[in-house]
Write a protein that holds these residues in place. Structure first.
Motif, PDB file in Angstrom:
ATOM      1  N   ALA A 119      43.464  55.983  66.120  1.00 52.66           N
ATOM      2  CA  ALA A 119      44.065  54.649  66.249  1.00 52.66           C
ATOM      3  C   ALA A 119      45.417  54.729  66.954  1.00 52.66           C
ATOM      4  CB  ALA A 119      44.218  54.011  64.869  1.00 52.66           C
ATOM      5  N   HIS A 120      46.239  55.727  66.586  1.00 55.29           N
ATOM      6  CA  HIS A 120      47.548  55.897  67.231  1.00 55.29           C
ATOM      7  C   HIS A 120      47.385  56.197  68.720  1.00 55.29           C
ATOM      8  CE1 HIS A 120      49.381  55.571  63.415  1.00 55.29           C
ATOM      9  NE2 HIS A 120      49.225  56.819  63.007  1.00 55.29           N
ATOM     10  N   ALA A 121      46.417  57.071  69.036  1.00 52.49           N
ATOM     11  CA  ALA A 121      46.198  57.450  70.434  1.00 52.49           C
ATOM     12  C   ALA A 121      45.724  56.254  71.254  1.00 52.49           C
ATOM     13  CB  ALA A 121      45.174  58.583  70.509  1.00 52.49           C
ATOM     14  N   ALA A 122      44.868  55.438  70.660  1.00 51.87           N
ATOM     15  CA  ALA A 122      44.373  54.251  71.365  1.00 51.87           C
ATOM     16  C   ALA A 122      45.513  53.275  71.618  1.00 51.87           C
ATOM     17  CB  ALA A 122      43.264  53.578  70.557  1.00 51.87           C
ATOM     18  N   GLY A 123      46.402  53.119  70.642  1.00 48.96           N
ATOM     19  CA  GLY A 123      47.559  52.240  70.822  1.00 48.96           C
ATOM     20  C   GLY A 123      48.494  52.761  71.894  1.00 48.96           C
ATOM     21  N   ALA A 124      48.709  54.087  71.898  1.00 50.31           N
ATOM     22  CA  ALA A 124      49.587  54.679  72.910  1.00 50.31           C
ATOM     23  C   ALA A 124      48.971  54.593  74.298  1.00 50.31           C
ATOM     24  CB  ALA A 124      49.865  56.145  72.557  1.00 50.31           C
ATOM     25  N   ALA A 125      47.641  54.621  74.382  1.00 51.77           N
ATOM     26  CA  ALA A 125      46.963  54.603  75.675  1.00 51.77           C
ATOM     27  C   ALA A 125      47.165  53.294  76.419  1.00 51.77           C
ATOM     28  CB  ALA A 125      45.466  54.857  75.477  1.00 51.77           C
ATOM     29  N   VAL A 126      47.414  52.213  75.690  1.00 53.18           N
ATOM     30  CA  VAL A 126      47.641  50.922  76.359  1.00 53.18           C
ATOM     31  C   VAL A 126      49.126  50.650  76.570  1.00 53.18           C
ATOM     32  CG1 VAL A 126      45.490  49.952  75.472  1.00 53.18           C
ATOM     33  CG2 VAL A 126      47.612  49.626  74.174  1.00 53.18           C
ATOM     34  N   GLY A 127      49.948  51.655  76.308  1.00 53.56           N
ATOM     35  CA  GLY A 127      51.370  51.540  76.605  1.00 53.56           C
ATOM     36  C   GLY A 127      52.256  51.193  75.438  1.00 53.56           C
ATOM     37  N   GLY A 128      51.708  51.184  74.228  1.00 52.40           N
ATOM     38  CA  GLY A 128      52.524  50.875  73.050  1.00 52.40           C
ATOM     39  C   GLY A 128      52.929  49.413  73.025  1.00 52.40           C
ATOM     40  N   GLY A 129      54.040  49.120  72.366  1.00 48.55           N
ATOM     41  CA  GLY A 129      54.503  47.732  72.264  1.00 48.55           C
ATOM     42  C   GLY A 129      53.514  46.860  71.516  1.00 48.55           C
ATOM     43  N   PHE A 130      53.509  45.570  71.847  1.00 48.23           N
ATOM     44  CA  PHE A 130      52.614  44.644  71.153  1.00 48.23           C
ATOM     45  C   PHE A 130      51.148  44.981  71.412  1.00 48.23           C
ATOM     46  CE2 PHE A 130      49.994  40.805  71.100  1.00 48.23           C
ATOM     47  CZ  PHE A 130      50.201  40.377  69.797  1.00 48.23           C
ATOM     48  N   ALA A 131      50.841  45.345  72.668  1.00 51.26           N
ATOM     49  CA  ALA A 131      49.458  45.690  72.991  1.00 51.26           C
ATOM     50  C   ALA A 131      48.992  46.899  72.182  1.00 51.26           C
ATOM     51  CB  ALA A 131      49.322  45.975  74.490  1.00 51.26           C
ATOM     52  N   GLY A 132      49.869  47.895  72.055  1.00 46.90           N
ATOM     53  CA  GLY A 132      49.530  49.066  71.257  1.00 46.90           C
ATOM     54  C   GLY A 132      49.321  48.714  69.801  1.00 46.90           C
ATOM     55  N   TRP A 133      50.226  47.860  69.282  1.00 45.62           N
ATOM     56  CA  TRP A 133      50.069  47.422  67.890  1.00 45.62           C
ATOM     57  C   TRP A 133      48.757  46.679  67.700  1.00 45.62           C
ATOM     58  CZ3 TRP A 133      49.388  42.459  66.129  1.00 45.62           C
ATOM     59  CH2 TRP A 133      49.385  42.297  64.729  1.00 45.62           C
ATOM     60  N   ALA A 134      48.386  45.806  68.657  1.00 43.25           N
ATOM     61  CA  ALA A 134      47.154  45.025  68.554  1.00 43.25           C
ATOM     62  C   ALA A 134      45.933  45.942  68.533  1.00 43.25           C
ATOM     63  CB  ALA A 134      47.051  44.031  69.711  1.00 43.25           C
ATOM     64  N   VAL A 135      45.956  46.982  69.362  1.00 44.54           N
ATOM     65  CA  VAL A 135      44.836  47.925  69.398  1.00 44.54           C
ATOM     66  C   VAL A 135      44.734  48.673  68.067  1.00 44.54           C
ATOM     67  CG1 VAL A 135      43.974  50.048  70.447  1.00 44.54           C
ATOM     68  CG2 VAL A 135      44.806  48.184  71.894  1.00 44.54           C
ATOM     69  N   GLU A 136      45.879  49.153  67.564  1.00 46.98           N
ATOM     70  CA  GLU A 136      45.865  49.869  66.285  1.00 46.98           C
ATOM     71  C   GLU A 136      45.417  48.955  65.147  1.00 46.98           C
ATOM     72  OE1 GLU A 136      48.916  52.610  65.118  1.00 46.98           O
ATOM     73  OE2 GLU A 136      49.749  52.669  67.143  1.00 46.98           O
ATOM     74  N   ALA A 137      45.906  47.702  65.161  1.00 44.95           N
ATOM     75  CA  ALA A 137      45.498  46.751  64.113  1.00 44.95           C
ATOM     76  C   ALA A 137      44.014  46.472  64.190  1.00 44.95           C
ATOM     77  CB  ALA A 137      46.296  45.458  64.250  1.00 44.95           C
ATOM     78  N   THR A 138      43.473  46.368  65.408  1.00 43.52           N
ATOM     79  CA  THR A 138      42.036  46.126  65.571  1.00 43.52           C
ATOM     80  C   THR A 138      41.228  47.285  65.019  1.00 43.52           C
ATOM     81  OG1 THR A 138      42.415  44.755  67.532  1.00 43.52           O
ATOM     82  CG2 THR A 138      40.209  45.688  67.251  1.00 43.52           C
ATOM     83  N   MET A 139      41.660  48.496  65.323  1.00 45.78           N
ATOM     84  CA  MET A 139      40.930  49.673  64.828  1.00 45.78           C
ATOM     85  C   MET A 139      41.044  49.778  63.312  1.00 45.78           C
ATOM     86  SD  MET A 139      41.542  52.518  67.818  1.00 45.78           S
ATOM     87  CE  MET A 139      40.201  53.531  67.206  1.00 45.78           C
ATOM     88  N   ALA A 140      42.225  49.448  62.775  1.00 45.97           N
ATOM     89  CA  ALA A 140      42.378  49.425  61.320  1.00 45.97           C
ATOM     90  C   ALA A 140      41.474  48.352  60.725  1.00 45.97           C
ATOM     91  CB  ALA A 140      43.833  49.167  60.941  1.00 45.97           C
ATOM     92  N   GLY A 141      41.342  47.204  61.429  1.00 40.48           N
ATOM     93  CA  GLY A 141      40.463  46.144  60.960  1.00 40.48           C
ATOM     94  C   GLY A 141      39.012  46.561  60.959  1.00 40.48           C
ATOM     95  N   VAL A 142      38.589  47.278  61.993  1.00 36.48           N
ATOM     96  CA  VAL A 142      37.205  47.777  62.041  1.00 36.48           C
ATOM     97  C   VAL A 142      36.954  48.730  60.875  1.00 36.48           C
ATOM     98  CG1 VAL A 142      35.584  49.190  63.351  1.00 36.48           C
ATOM     99  CG2 VAL A 142      36.969  47.466  64.532  1.00 36.48           C
ATOM    100  N   ALA A 143      37.923  49.635  60.650  1.00 36.50           N
ATOM    101  CA  ALA A 143      37.799  50.548  59.512  1.00 36.50           C
ATOM    102  C   ALA A 143      37.757  49.767  58.204  1.00 36.50           C
ATOM    103  CB  ALA A 143      38.969  51.533  59.502  1.00 36.50           C
ATOM    104  N   GLY A 144      38.591  48.717  58.109  1.00 38.42           N
ATOM    105  CA  GLY A 144      38.609  47.890  56.908  1.00 38.42           C
ATOM    106  C   GLY A 144      37.291  47.182  56.667  1.00 38.42           C
ATOM    107  N   LEU A 145      36.677  46.673  57.749  1.00 36.73           N
ATOM    108  CA  LEU A 145      35.373  46.017  57.606  1.00 36.73           C
ATOM    109  C   LEU A 145      34.309  46.996  57.119  1.00 36.73           C
ATOM    110  CD1 LEU A 145      35.131  43.660  60.724  1.00 36.73           C
ATOM    111  CD2 LEU A 145      35.054  42.977  58.316  1.00 36.73           C
TER     112      LEU A 145
END
Length: 301
Positions: free
Chosen positions: A257-283
């Motif tokens: 999840a961290h690597a995916a967030g960093a791959a999009v450049g961090g910031g809000f986009a990185g947070w959104a990617v990490e949150a999405t992956m955390a959401g998938v794991a949560g589901l």
């Protein structure tokens, strides 16, 4: 006599300096803890408005007040003493308990998603039948306080983790300050959100055109917040679980999840990617937990 008095005054001044330094330290630690817990605080604010959706406007503030008081009881009567005891005698238990709380959040959020997709027969009958408003309010408040307990536990744990070397008095003072400030902030913001339509009505009566926009828009905003709140439960729960697994040496999912967030450049986009992956794991965790927790909690599925 005067020498003794001056010595006493010097001692008082020294004590006052120590006390002032302690207060500054508590404020500094509380600020750090609040910043670290900011993500959970935002999620808490997103989750809460959905509990007042569908109620008469006259009951919105009383419901928020009841939830806020329950939140303070959670923090000051249960979580703060428990956090200090765990920190002193069983710090190794904090992460497993947080993971259990994360699983519960995933379960609650995923169950809500399933209800949107496919309402249960019993719930469809209940929706068609007359609703006891007081019973519904009590049920919603109890559910909100239960969810708040998990989110508050996460906030307390994050705050505790920011001051591992602090003594128990500093820890207690920081946890109390963080708990109070966050509760006032979260439920103050929630109150403003849910009463914005009433502000709009007052603006319309005074001939202010923007009031009509508020009146028409707030029901939509509340519905959106209800969806966001449910999503927040899932992504926060998933995030807690990922971080907990990382603590036990199973860092693969969290690192991904961290690597995916960093791959999009961090910031809000990185947070959104990490949150999405955390959401998938949560589901995934939520769906897996439904058969077990539904049986344990006496819910039919």
């Amino acid at each position: 006599m005067s020498t003794g008095l001056l010595a006493l005054l010097d001692d008082v001044a020294a004590i006052a300096k120590v006390a002032a330094a302690s207060i500054d330290d508590v404020a500094l630690q509380a600020g750090k803890a609040g910043a670290k817990a900011a993500g959970v605080v935002i999620d808490d604010a997103a989750v809460t408005p959905r509990y007042v959706v569908g109620f008469d406007a006259s009951r919105e503030l009383p419901i928020i007040w009841r939830i806020a008081m329950g939140s303070l009881r959670n923090k000051f009567l249960i979580l703060l003493p428990a956090a200090l005891l765990l920190s002193a005698f069983a710090p190794w238990l904090i992460t497993p308990l947080l993971i259990i709380g994360g699983i519960y959040l995933c379960f609650e959020g995923t169950e809500k998603v399933l209800e949107w997709i496919r309402p249960h027969a019993a719930e469809a009958e209940a929706a068609a039948a007359p609703v006891d408003a007081l019973h519904l309010e009590n049920t919603r408040v109890a559910g909100a306080i239960k969810t708040d307990f998990i989110l508050s536990a996460e906030i307390m744990a994050i705050a505790l983790a920011t001051m591992p070397q602090a003594n128990i008095w500093t820890q207690g003072a920081v946890l109390a300050l963080v708990g109070l400030v966050i509760t006032v902030a979260v439920y103050g913001v929630v109150a403003m959100i849910v009463k914005a339509d009433d502000v709009g009505v007052a603006m319309v009566r005074r001939g202010i055109g923007a009031g009509a926009l508020l009146v028409r828009g707030m029901p939509i905003v509340l519905k959106v917040l209800s969806v966001v709140g449910t999503a927040a439960m899932i992504w926060v729960g998933g995030g807690i679980i990922l971080h907990g697994l990382e603590h036990f040496g199973l860092g693969g999912p969290a690192h991904l999840a961290h690597a995916a967030g960093a791959a999009v450049g961090g910031g809000f986009a990185g947070w959104a990617v990490e949150a999405t992956m955390a959401g998938v794991a949560g589901l995934i965790v939520g769906f897996a937990a439904i058969p077990v927790l539904s049986r344990l909690l006496g819910k039919g599925h």
